[in-house]
Design a protein around this motif. Structure first.
Motif, PDB file in Angstrom:
ATOM      1  N   TYR A   1      47.216  66.016  52.292  1.00  0.00           N
ATOM      2  CA  TYR A   1      47.432  65.919  53.738  1.00  0.00           C
ATOM      3  C   TYR A   1      46.393  64.999  54.374  1.00  0.00           C
ATOM      4  O   TYR A   1      46.724  64.163  55.222  1.00  0.00           O
TER       5      TYR A   1
ATOM      6  N   ILE B   1      55.751  62.848  57.374  1.00  0.00           N
ATOM      7  CA  ILE B   1      55.243  62.410  56.070  1.00  0.00           C
ATOM      8  C   ILE B   1      55.754  61.015  55.743  1.00  0.00           C
ATOM      9  O   ILE B   1      54.999  60.150  55.273  1.00  0.00           O
TER      10      ILE B   1
ATOM     11  N   TYR C   1      52.278  61.024  48.743  1.00  0.00           N
ATOM     12  CA  TYR C   1      53.672  61.019  49.206  1.00  0.00           C
ATOM     13  C   TYR C   1      54.598  61.623  48.156  1.00  0.00           C
ATOM     14  O   TYR C   1      55.542  62.346  48.485  1.00  0.00           O
TER      15      TYR C   1
ATOM     16  N   LEU D   1      54.082  65.475  48.738  1.00  0.00           N
ATOM     17  CA  LEU D   1      54.455  66.067  50.022  1.00  0.00           C
ATOM     18  C   LEU D   1      55.890  65.766  50.424  1.00  0.00           C
ATOM     19  O   LEU D   1      56.469  66.492  51.248  1.00  0.00           O
ATOM     20  N   SER D   2      56.496  64.719  49.868  1.00  0.00           N
ATOM     21  CA  SER D   2      57.887  64.405  50.200  1.00  0.00           C
ATOM     22  C   SER D   2      58.871  65.179  49.334  1.00  0.00           C
ATOM     23  O   SER D   2      60.073  65.157  49.578  1.00  0.00           O
TER      24      SER D   2
END
Length: 318
Positions: A7, A21, A53, A56-57
């Motif tokens: 993050y 994001i 990415y 978190l994606s």
């Protein structure tokens, strides 16, 4: 191992939405792309952004990553990450790729949590009569189970996306057979334990990547096992017959006279079972008695007087 705050890498709060994001990634990817950026550390920053990415994606990876914080395993502010045993075990993912991983580099933290060749994906798209996708998880077993084989009931946590867009971790228990001699990094295939098929198609398989619980006494390298064995100065100097533990049963080991610290003694065939089996290497460590009483101090002084020409730092002299 360095903890990765994904993050913070993207400049986001933990409540960030998928659109947040995506926007953050696109902005930073343009800023640090090695082909256009003039930043000195552009390539390294670009890799960090891409890895953040990738986690978190992805609904599954993000849920597993967030669970680390909920369980108190993530460090607060510090970068050194000393995770508790089994922190990366028991997460069940879909769409994992255990190919050669060519062209993909990830941090140690990423590989420990998601597997060495993890990638973003969901497996094959559903079509009428389509087979279900394969699932993958890392499970932790004891060294004793690897030596003897065992049947165990394990709990897996699978990230599930709800109708409201929220993600929860759904648990299921399965019974597995651990074959004797299995090595760390090997995979167990459980046929039909993956995602269900569509339209009557067969279910996918579940692949379990094996990891070993850290052991107080032993460390494993392939099929070979190592034990650091404390011995007294007189046992090392004069030789001794010592009972030493193994992952199965104790054995008697002969320590040759005049053994130096770090000497390796091999117990052939006492490593992990295989054809041929591995070996157990006993590495000698000299344990010194404490000079915490007048008699002990006098014993050390007498010992020193017995070797007036001994120079412990002779190897440092030019």
């Amino acid at each position: 191992m360095e903890f990765k705050d994904y993050y913070a890498t993207l400049g986001l709060e933990r409540s960030a939405t998928p659109d947040d994001i995506k926007r953050a990634y696109r902005k930073l990817a343009r800023k640090y792309h090695p082909d256009v950026s003039k930043e000195a550390d552009a390539e390294a920053r670009f890799k960090d952004v891409a890895e953040a990415y990738a986690v978190l994606s992805d609904t599954e990876k993000r849920a597993a990553y967030d669970d680390i914080g909920r369980r108190g395993a993530a460090p607060q502010g510090a970068q050194d990450f000393n995770p508790p045993p089994g922190w990366d075990s028991g997460f069940e993912f879909s769409g994992r790729d255990f190919g050669d991983g060519a062209g993909t580099e990830h941090s140690d933290f990423f590989e420990a949590l998601f597997g060495r060749h993890a990638r973003t994906g969901r497996g094959p798209r559903g079509t009428p009569d389509a087979a279900g996708g394969d699932h993958h998880a890392k499970v932790t077993i004891t060294l004793a189970d690897a030596y003897r084989g065992a049947r165990r009931t394990i709990t897996l946590r699978m990230p599930v996306l709800g109708s409201d867009g929220s993600t929860t971790l759904q648990e299921r228990q399965i019974e597995i057979s651990i074959p004797k001699g299995i090595r760390e990094g090997q995979h167990l295939r459980l046929a039909g334990q993956g995602a269900p098929g569509l339209g009557g198609g067969p279910a996918g398989d579940l692949y379990l990547e094996i990891a070993f619980q850290p052991h107080t006494n032993f460390r494993v390298d392939g099929r070979d096992v190592y034990l650091d064995l404390p011995v007294s100065p007189w046992e090392a100097a004069l030789g001794a017959s010592i009972t030493v533990p193994t992952p199965t049963d104790p054995v008697t080991l002969t320590v040759p006279p005049d053994s130096a610290p770090g000497r390796k003694l091999r117990l052939k065939g006492k490593g992990l079972p295989a054809d041929p089996p591995g070996d157990l290497y006993v590495v000698l460590r000299i344990a010194l008695p404490a000079a915490d009483a007048p008699a002990a101090k006098e014993a050390y002084a007498a010992f020193a007087r017995s070797f007036p020409d001994f120079n412990a730092r002779r190897t440092l002299e030019a």
